[in-house]
Enzyme design. Sequence first.
Site, PDB file in Angstrom:
ATOM      1  N   SER A  58     -26.577  78.265  59.584  1.00 30.68           N
ATOM      2  CA  SER A  58     -26.451  76.517  59.518  1.00 30.68           C
ATOM      3  C   SER A  58     -28.073  76.195  59.576  1.00 30.68           C
ATOM      4  O   SER A  58     -28.999  76.518  58.650  1.00 30.68           O
ATOM      5  CB  SER A  58     -25.106  76.458  61.305  1.00 30.68           C
ATOM      6  OG  SER A  58     -25.075  75.371  60.098  1.00 30.68           O
ATOM      7  N   ASP A 172     -20.561  78.503  55.607  1.00 31.03           N
ATOM      8  CA  ASP A 172     -21.233  78.286  57.019  1.00 31.03           C
ATOM      9  C   ASP A 172     -21.152  79.621  57.743  1.00 31.03           C
ATOM     10  O   ASP A 172     -20.343  80.244  57.906  1.00 31.03           O
ATOM     11  CB  ASP A 172     -20.659  77.426  57.670  1.00 31.03           C
ATOM     12  CG  ASP A 172     -22.035  76.775  58.838  1.00 31.03           C
ATOM     13  OD1 ASP A 172     -22.348  77.727  59.686  1.00 31.03           O
ATOM     14  OD2 ASP A 172     -22.116  75.596  58.937  1.00 31.03           O
TER      15      ASP A 172
END
Length: 319
Positions: A58, A172
Amino acid sequence: MFRLTAKKEALREIMVKTNKKTISLVLGSGGARGLAHVGVIHWLEENDFEIRSIAGASIGALVGGAYAAGKLGEYEQWARSLTKVDMVTLLDLSWEKSGLVRGDKLINTLISLVGEQLIEDLPISYTAVATDLKGQKEVWIKSGCLFDAIRASLSIPLLFKPFKYKGVDLVDGAVLNPVPIAPTFGDETDLTIAVNLGGHAESPEQQSAVNSAPEPPSSSFQEKISRFINHLQQSVTSSNSRDWGPYDIAMQAFEAMQSAIARQKLAAYPPDIVIEIPRNACRALEFDRASEMIALGYRKAKERLSQAAVQKLNNERQQ
């Protein structure tokens, strides 16, 4: 066993050698708190640590990618300039079932800062970690377009639309691995240093002590601008027909999940050193607090690395 012993020996030499220590740097997920990664990198560079490898999830993939591409300075300058209004402008709302934000505007802005680059052309090893939801597995992206890797790793469920990568919808990397240490296992470096953005929460007293440095006085004009921005944001939110409540709850739940998984990963695969950023340092989308978070990362790196060195020296005296 040999690798672990070798790394302990390298850590023991931190205070007695002046040559650079090569490290694998693991940058965790955690939204705007990830700006602390910038401060950590600055401290490492200033203290003769040579980053040979980066693995990130991320925001960790984003900051790590900017560093690997030699553009961390440009990214930092841009991040420090961000305001709340800028963030609203960059988040291109889609209100689609697959995600609240398309993400194209943000990624195109970042590409203009860093430039289009291939991962295999970067001067250091780089891995972005994403999640294949359908396959229920991690995906390590080590080659191809740098920003395809970053875009996939940044795709927070519900907030960003999944990113299709080689025919697979990715989200993610923090869904399965918020602190991706495993991609560094094959690295031939002296140390592995991980930055966990889901560290123990600090009390309001601790936070106020940390942020007690005097701020420059603001003019009445600046105060009026600030009040106008806050009023504008409240008006936009209240006038929108959509209910933002579920998204806020989902973000909080996602962060709680990240913290729990990070603790498990760090316990199962302990790096040589963990630098912890308090999980309540700022909220996930408070990117307008860049300067504060960068300073926090620098301070936490200094504190943790100094503690590690002192501990090792004490152990040496006892042996």
